[in-house]
Design an enzyme around this catalytic site. Structure first.
Site, PDB file in Angstrom:
ATOM      1  N   TYR A  46     -93.238 -42.208 -22.612  1.00 41.71           N
ATOM      2  CA  TYR A  46     -92.542 -42.151 -21.330  1.00 41.71           C
ATOM      3  C   TYR A  46     -92.462 -43.533 -20.690  1.00 41.71           C
ATOM      4  O   TYR A  46     -91.395 -43.947 -20.217  1.00 41.71           O
ATOM      5  CB  TYR A  46     -93.263 -41.175 -20.405  1.00 41.71           C
ATOM      6  N   SER A  87     -89.254 -44.962 -12.391  1.00 44.51           N
ATOM      7  CA  SER A  87     -90.657 -44.661 -12.145  1.00 44.51           C
ATOM      8  C   SER A  87     -91.423 -45.968 -11.997  1.00 44.51           C
ATOM      9  O   SER A  87     -91.066 -46.985 -12.610  1.00 44.51           O
ATOM     10  CB  SER A  87     -91.238 -43.856 -13.312  1.00 44.51           C
TER      11      SER A  87
END
Length: 343
Positions: free
Chosen positions: A156, A143
């Site tokens: 995260y 990501s």
């Protein structure tokens, strides 16, 4: 006499929904043998039906990637059914949307165990099989938040940073060995997946990916391309991913202040927060008919194409076009100076 190529054997974690589900469809369309790993049976069974309908051969394995033993058992079952694994794609994750001080230690541990250590477990299991054969590719679905953290997703972001770190270390070890096993990272932009409706959230409004948003199929095409061309260290899927990473490298302090000002509202819609159970500790598709598919609730906002991703898949064509454009520009400039005859 032509020889029919042997179908690839591909393992996908997090295959029941979102990006993993879209990746499974692409490999199904290739006729691959696809091992589908996730916790939720309903989503896995639906993914298996899609893979089969597209021409692939699926195998469902219900497993929690945070448990190394379950990952090993799933891989064993896959190789018994299909033979050696060619491609292993780590995609399973979970998250919490909340300020750091509102996330409990147990919740933080769970996100870390799935989103980081789940990738470690999958990678270890894949290498156990690939290294002796000196063959195979591992793709980490990363990501942009693994290089540029944002507010409200500290668990995260931390896990995705860790994935980048351990993968870079592993890559150097493989190079030292002269191994032909490859590992690469496909860095994702904001994607329209079901996670925003089942994630554990303590926000006052419904969470959303930070726009611009891309459809899971854009992400999936990037991951499959990375698996086909694993020589690059990483791929940036979506122009916003590349822009975010470069902005962080060039002006990190300025970006900190910008995200502090905009990062809370940009991750929330005007809708009420989700009222159902979160998938942090248990899957939410256990009930019959509760398959969530690949897409989330943001279809009307999501882009089905990414020019940057297309260009990344065709670097030779891009380089050629840029060379021609540069040559034409240079010729025109010289002509204006009277150094090159026109016509």
């Amino acid at each position: 006499m032509s020889v029919t190529p042997t179908p690839q054997t591909v393992v996908i974690t997090g295959a029941s929904a979102g990006i993993g589900r879209a990746i499974a469809r692409l490999y199904g369309a290739r006729g691959a043998r696809v091992v589908l790993i996730a916790r939720g049976r309903a989503g896995l069974d639906a993914a298996a039906r899609e893979v089969a309908s597209l021409g692939g051969t699926p195998l469902v394995q219900v497993a929690d990637t945070a448990d190394a033993g379950q990952v090993e058992a799933a891989a064993d079952a896959g190789e018994r059914a299909f033979g050696p694994v060619d491609v292993w794609i780590n995609c399973a994750f979970t998250s919490v949307f909340a300020p750091f001080d509102e996330i409990t230690a147990e919740e933080y541990d769970r996100v870390t165990h799935v989103t980081y250590l789940g990738f470690v477990n999958g990678t270890r299991t894949a290498l156990k099989r690939m290294l002796p054969r000196d063959h195979g590719t591992i793709v980490q679905v990363g990501s942009a938040l693994g290089e540029r953290s944002i507010p409200l997703q500290s668990a995260y972001c931390g896990a995705k940073h860790a994935v980048n770190g351990f993968t870079s270390s592993l890559r150097t070890e493989l190079l030292h060995r002269g191994s032909r096993v490859r590992v690469t990272v496909a860095q994702m932009p904001a994607v329209n997946t079901p996670q925003f409706s089942w994630v554990l959230s303590r926000l006052p409004r419904h969470p959303q990916p930070v726009p611009p948003i891309y459809q899971p199929e854009v992400a999936a095409r990037g991951v499959v391309h990375a698996a086909d061309h694993p020589g690059r260290k990483q791929y940036y899927i979506g122009a916003t991913t590349l822009a975010t990473i470069w902005a962080n490298r060039l002006a990190p302090a300025l970006l900190d202040r910008y995200l502090a000002r905009t990062g809370f509202d940009s991750q929330q819609t005007d809708l009420r927060p989700p009222s159902g159970e979160s998938n942090l500790f248990e899957p939410v598709d256990g009930a019959e008919g509760s398959d969530h598919g690949a897409h989330g609730i943001f279809d009307d906002m999501a882009h089905a194409r990414s020019l940057e991703a297309v260009l990344a898949r065709h670097p030779a064509a891009v380089a050629g076009a840029l060379t021609l454009a540069f040559a034409a520009t240079a010729k025109a400039a010289l002509s204006r100076r009277g150094r090159v005859p026109c016509g």
